[in-house]
Design an enzyme around this catalytic site. Structure first.
Site, PDB file in Angstrom:
ATOM      1  N   HIS A 162      34.028  49.121  39.093  1.00  0.00           N
ATOM      2  CA  HIS A 162      32.860  48.769  39.915  1.00  0.00           C
ATOM      3  C   HIS A 162      32.238  50.042  40.507  1.00  0.00           C
ATOM      4  O   HIS A 162      31.013  50.234  40.456  1.00  0.00           O
ATOM      5  CB  HIS A 162      33.311  47.808  41.029  1.00  0.00           C
ATOM      6  CG  HIS A 162      32.274  47.479  42.051  1.00  0.00           C
ATOM      7  ND1 HIS A 162      31.785  46.207  42.239  1.00  0.00           N
ATOM      8  CD2 HIS A 162      31.611  48.258  42.954  1.00  0.00           C
ATOM      9  CE1 HIS A 162      30.877  46.226  43.213  1.00  0.00           C
ATOM     10  NE2 HIS A 162      30.753  47.466  43.666  1.00  0.00           N
ATOM     11  N   GLU A 163      33.093  50.930  41.053  1.00  0.00           N
ATOM     12  CA  GLU A 163      32.574  52.158  41.678  1.00  0.00           C
ATOM     13  C   GLU A 163      32.013  53.121  40.632  1.00  0.00           C
ATOM     14  O   GLU A 163      31.000  53.793  40.870  1.00  0.00           O
ATOM     15  CB  GLU A 163      33.666  52.850  42.503  1.00  0.00           C
ATOM     16  CG  GLU A 163      34.261  52.017  43.632  1.00  0.00           C
ATOM     17  CD  GLU A 163      33.241  51.404  44.564  1.00  0.00           C
ATOM     18  OE1 GLU A 163      32.170  51.993  44.771  1.00  0.00           O
ATOM     19  OE2 GLU A 163      33.500  50.299  45.074  1.00  0.00           O
ATOM     20  N   HIS A 184      28.520  52.422  39.914  1.00  0.00           N
ATOM     21  CA  HIS A 184      27.576  52.974  40.894  1.00  0.00           C
ATOM     22  C   HIS A 184      27.116  54.373  40.493  1.00  0.00           C
ATOM     23  O   HIS A 184      25.957  54.738  40.697  1.00  0.00           O
ATOM     24  CB  HIS A 184      28.230  53.071  42.282  1.00  0.00           C
ATOM     25  CG  HIS A 184      28.194  51.795  43.075  1.00  0.00           C
ATOM     26  ND1 HIS A 184      27.016  51.212  43.487  1.00  0.00           N
ATOM     27  CD2 HIS A 184      29.185  51.004  43.538  1.00  0.00           C
ATOM     28  CE1 HIS A 184      27.292  50.104  44.176  1.00  0.00           C
ATOM     29  NE2 HIS A 184      28.603  49.958  44.215  1.00  0.00           N
ATOM     30  N   CYS A 188      29.882  43.771  47.078  1.00  0.00           N
ATOM     31  CA  CYS A 188      29.467  45.174  47.176  1.00  0.00           C
ATOM     32  C   CYS A 188      28.787  45.397  48.521  1.00  0.00           C
ATOM     33  O   CYS A 188      27.966  44.574  48.932  1.00  0.00           O
ATOM     34  CB  CYS A 188      28.495  45.485  46.039  1.00  0.00           C
ATOM     35  SG  CYS A 188      27.908  47.183  46.051  1.00  0.00           S
ATOM     36  N   LEU A 189      29.115  46.507  49.179  1.00  0.00           N
ATOM     37  CA  LEU A 189      28.512  46.785  50.489  1.00  0.00           C
ATOM     38  C   LEU A 189      27.005  47.010  50.386  1.00  0.00           C
ATOM     39  O   LEU A 189      26.299  46.886  51.381  1.00  0.00           O
ATOM     40  CB  LEU A 189      29.200  47.990  51.140  1.00  0.00           C
ATOM     41  CG  LEU A 189      30.684  47.779  51.489  1.00  0.00           C
ATOM     42  CD1 LEU A 189      31.302  49.074  51.996  1.00  0.00           C
ATOM     43  CD2 LEU A 189      30.844  46.673  52.527  1.00  0.00           C
ATOM     44  N   GLY A 216      35.919  49.897  48.680  1.00  0.00           N
ATOM     45  CA  GLY A 216      35.495  51.008  47.841  1.00  0.00           C
ATOM     46  C   GLY A 216      34.068  51.408  48.178  1.00  0.00           C
ATOM     47  O   GLY A 216      33.277  50.576  48.631  1.00  0.00           O
ATOM     48  N   GLN A 221      25.918  55.240  47.703  1.00  0.00           N
ATOM     49  CA  GLN A 221      25.709  54.144  48.660  1.00  0.00           C
ATOM     50  C   GLN A 221      25.408  54.652  50.066  1.00  0.00           C
ATOM     51  O   GLN A 221      24.933  53.896  50.913  1.00  0.00           O
ATOM     52  CB  GLN A 221      26.921  53.206  48.681  1.00  0.00           C
ATOM     53  CG  GLN A 221      27.099  52.455  47.369  1.00  0.00           C
ATOM     54  CD  GLN A 221      28.288  51.534  47.426  1.00  0.00           C
ATOM     55  OE1 GLN A 221      29.402  51.933  47.135  1.00  0.00           O
ATOM     56  NE2 GLN A 221      28.081  50.283  47.831  1.00  0.00           N
TER      57      GLN A 221
HETATM   58 NI    NI Z   1      29.631  48.374  45.157  1.00  0.00          NI
END
Ligand code: NI
Length: 174
Positions: free
Chosen positions: A136-137, A140, A94-95, A47, A52
């Protein structure tokens, strides 16, 4: 399509609240989503929110790769509504916080409403990993990271770990 740079903690942009996409899903927004998807596959991750890659818009791409097949999902201006008071812990990553994993407790089921890749209004129920990932997204888009759900000590350790890894990488590249 192009791979974009994924920003990592403690970059202040990750704390920004993303703005709604105005004027529907244009070719420009589709190009952003194409880039985000390619960036996410390359990372690899399941995701990615637009912030990001430094774009403060309410856009999310996802691919949970059920049955190991590609199944890209696109969410523009998503809204979620929890459908149950039941919560479960799930080990998230998370990236933007590479190589850090920890359990976060979230509702197990939620309704998602958004515009899709073609600009159509869609609504569906998310369960299991899909529910975890969309929540989670969504975080963000509000400037919240999964480590913000952890203790202050764990959060600090996570940020320190990412900073240290980045320094090492830069040193090795020099
Ligand atoms: Ni993330």
């Amino acid at each position: 399509m192009a791979i974009r740079e994924i920003i990592t903690v403690p970059d202040a942009r990750l704390k920004q609240v993303s703005k709604p996409v105005e004027g529907g899903v244009t070719d420009e927004i589709r190009a952003l989503m194409d880039d985000m998807l390619e960036t996410m596959y390359d990372a690899p991750g399941i995701g990615l929110a637009a912030i990001q890659v430094g774009v403060p818009l309410r856009v999310i791409v996802m691919d949970l790769q059920e049955n190991e097949e590609k199944n890209p999902r696109f969410f523009v201006n998503p809204e979620i509504l929890p459908l149950t008071e039941d919560t479960a812990p799930y080990e998230e990553g998370c990236l933007s916080v590479p190589d850090v994993f920890d359990e976060v407790e979230r509702p197990t089921e939620c309704r998602v409403r958004c515009l899709d890749y073609d600009g159509n209004e869609v609504e569906e129920v998310a369960k299991d990993l899909f529910a975890v990932c969309i929540q989670h997204e969504m975080d963000h888009l509000e400037g919240t990271l999964f480590i913000d759900h952890l203790s202050r000590l764990k959060r600090q350790r996570a940020v320190d770990k990412v900073k240290k890894a980045k320094r090492l990488k830069e040193k090795n590249a020099a």
